[in-house]
Design an enzyme around this catalytic site. Sequence first.
Site, PDB file in Angstrom:
ATOM      1  N   ASN A 181     121.912 -22.213  29.849  1.00 16.75           N
ATOM      2  CA  ASN A 181     120.961 -22.635  30.875  1.00 16.75           C
ATOM      3  C   ASN A 181     119.832 -23.504  30.310  1.00 16.75           C
ATOM      4  O   ASN A 181     118.977 -23.971  31.068  1.00 16.75           O
ATOM      5  CB  ASN A 181     120.356 -21.422  31.585  1.00 16.75           C
ATOM      6  CG  ASN A 181     119.536 -20.524  30.670  1.00 16.75           C
ATOM      7  OD1 ASN A 181     119.593 -20.645  29.445  1.00 16.75           O
ATOM      8  ND2 ASN A 181     118.786 -19.612  31.259  1.00 16.75           N
ATOM      9  N   LYS A 182     119.829 -23.726  29.001  1.00 21.44           N
ATOM     10  CA  LYS A 182     118.767 -24.503  28.379  1.00 21.44           C
ATOM     11  C   LYS A 182     118.996 -26.006  28.563  1.00 21.44           C
ATOM     12  O   LYS A 182     120.042 -26.443  29.063  1.00 21.44           O
ATOM     13  CB  LYS A 182     118.672 -24.169  26.891  1.00 21.44           C
ATOM     14  CG  LYS A 182     118.328 -22.723  26.588  1.00 21.44           C
ATOM     15  CD  LYS A 182     116.958 -22.343  27.115  1.00 21.44           C
ATOM     16  CE  LYS A 182     116.423 -21.068  26.486  1.00 21.44           C
ATOM     17  NZ  LYS A 182     117.244 -19.890  26.687  1.00 21.44           N
ATOM     18  N   GLN A 183     118.012 -26.802  28.117  1.00 18.47           N
ATOM     19  CA  GLN A 183     118.112 -28.259  28.245  1.00 18.47           C
ATOM     20  C   GLN A 183     119.382 -28.776  27.574  1.00 18.47           C
ATOM     21  O   GLN A 183     120.075 -29.638  28.122  1.00 18.47           O
ATOM     22  CB  GLN A 183     116.869 -28.930  27.633  1.00 18.47           C
ATOM     23  CG  GLN A 183     115.599 -28.718  28.435  1.00 18.47           C
ATOM     24  CD  GLN A 183     114.867 -27.430  28.069  1.00 18.47           C
ATOM     25  OE1 GLN A 183     115.444 -26.520  27.480  1.00 18.47           O
ATOM     26  NE2 GLN A 183     113.590 -27.370  28.430  1.00 18.47           N
TER      27      GLN A 183
END
Length: 395
Positions: A181-183
């Site tokens: 879910n991170k960049q």
Amino acid sequence: MSEIPLSQPDITDKEINAVVDTLRSGRLSIGPRRDLFEQMVAERCKRHEGIAVSSGTGGLHMLMVALGIGPGDEVITTPFSFIASANCILMVGAKPVFVDIDPSSLNIDPSKIEQAITPKTKAIIAVPVFGNTRHMDRIEQIAQVHEITLIEDACEALGGMCANRPAGSFGRASVFGFYPNKQITTGEGGMIVTNDSHLANVCRSLRNQGRAEGAPAPAAMSSVPGDNCGSWLAHDRLGYNYRLSEIACALGCAQMERLDEILEKRRVVASRYMQKLMDWDDLILPNVAPGTEETTSWFVFVIRLSNQYNGTERDRVISGMRRHEVGVSNYFPCIHLQPFYRQSFGYKQGDFPISESISQRTIALPFHSNLDETQIELVCHTLKVMLQREQLLKR
């Protein structure tokens, strides 16, 4: 899976090809892709050293160990974060000391840090919550004045800026996380970045079962008897298996090459939400400091219901949106009110009122690089219907 998921990684053929090439190379651990990934992230943060690790949590834990923090020590941090920000302190037997947050940035309030400092304080773990890097420079100044080590838990902030400096450049060391879910993502994974070469080498040893930095992997060992034969089985210190595979690092390299593109796509999605929700009296939108719109790194898009709502009502809104297949969540429950922390330290409701008030009214909306206009419109419509229902229930 929800029809509109809460999050989704941005994976293209570039990443897939990089992983396939790595699989075909036969080198799946401790290889050139790890070295390149470390270099790319460190350079982005203007740091000299990068240490790829199996998770952001593992990176924070190793820093606590490498800094010699342990029983009897205190580490200041925020109660409003993912729980790993505090758990890493407990992992080494030290005590987390929570400081309430600033209601605008949602980061630890710099004006409240000094009153929490005691002779036992060994470090501050500052978290740019949701990718908002505000106050990192002020927190760094406080740490310097009091000669306390600052660790930047930048797991949510890759690509962000504060005071013309990149996230990951504050304090003695910083940590990033690369969960899907991170960049950017490596599947699972993280990265420590620092300018301290000694600290970096200790962390490299810790991630690799305590082996000396530079110890060859079995596939790279010399076949000459007596020449490094036993170095893979020589351990200088108690260590861990916190390595990150070549496969994950290949994915990370491809993602880093696209980082600016991904950040821009996320800014566009955030801007669309802002435009559609800005006139809603029921909502408090993310507070982006003027002039930082182009340097904000959006990890998630978290709104707050206004003060007229309570936690029960917020939970009903979340449940209603999920029933309509819109993925939402309550980012973040307060750490100090988690059962283990209540039982261990006696924390109770009211100990950190700003964090608690905000926590019970947050809703993380679906957010990722490729969320389109139709999906955003559906999310906003569903949210509006749920809020209208709550207003009817109040009458």
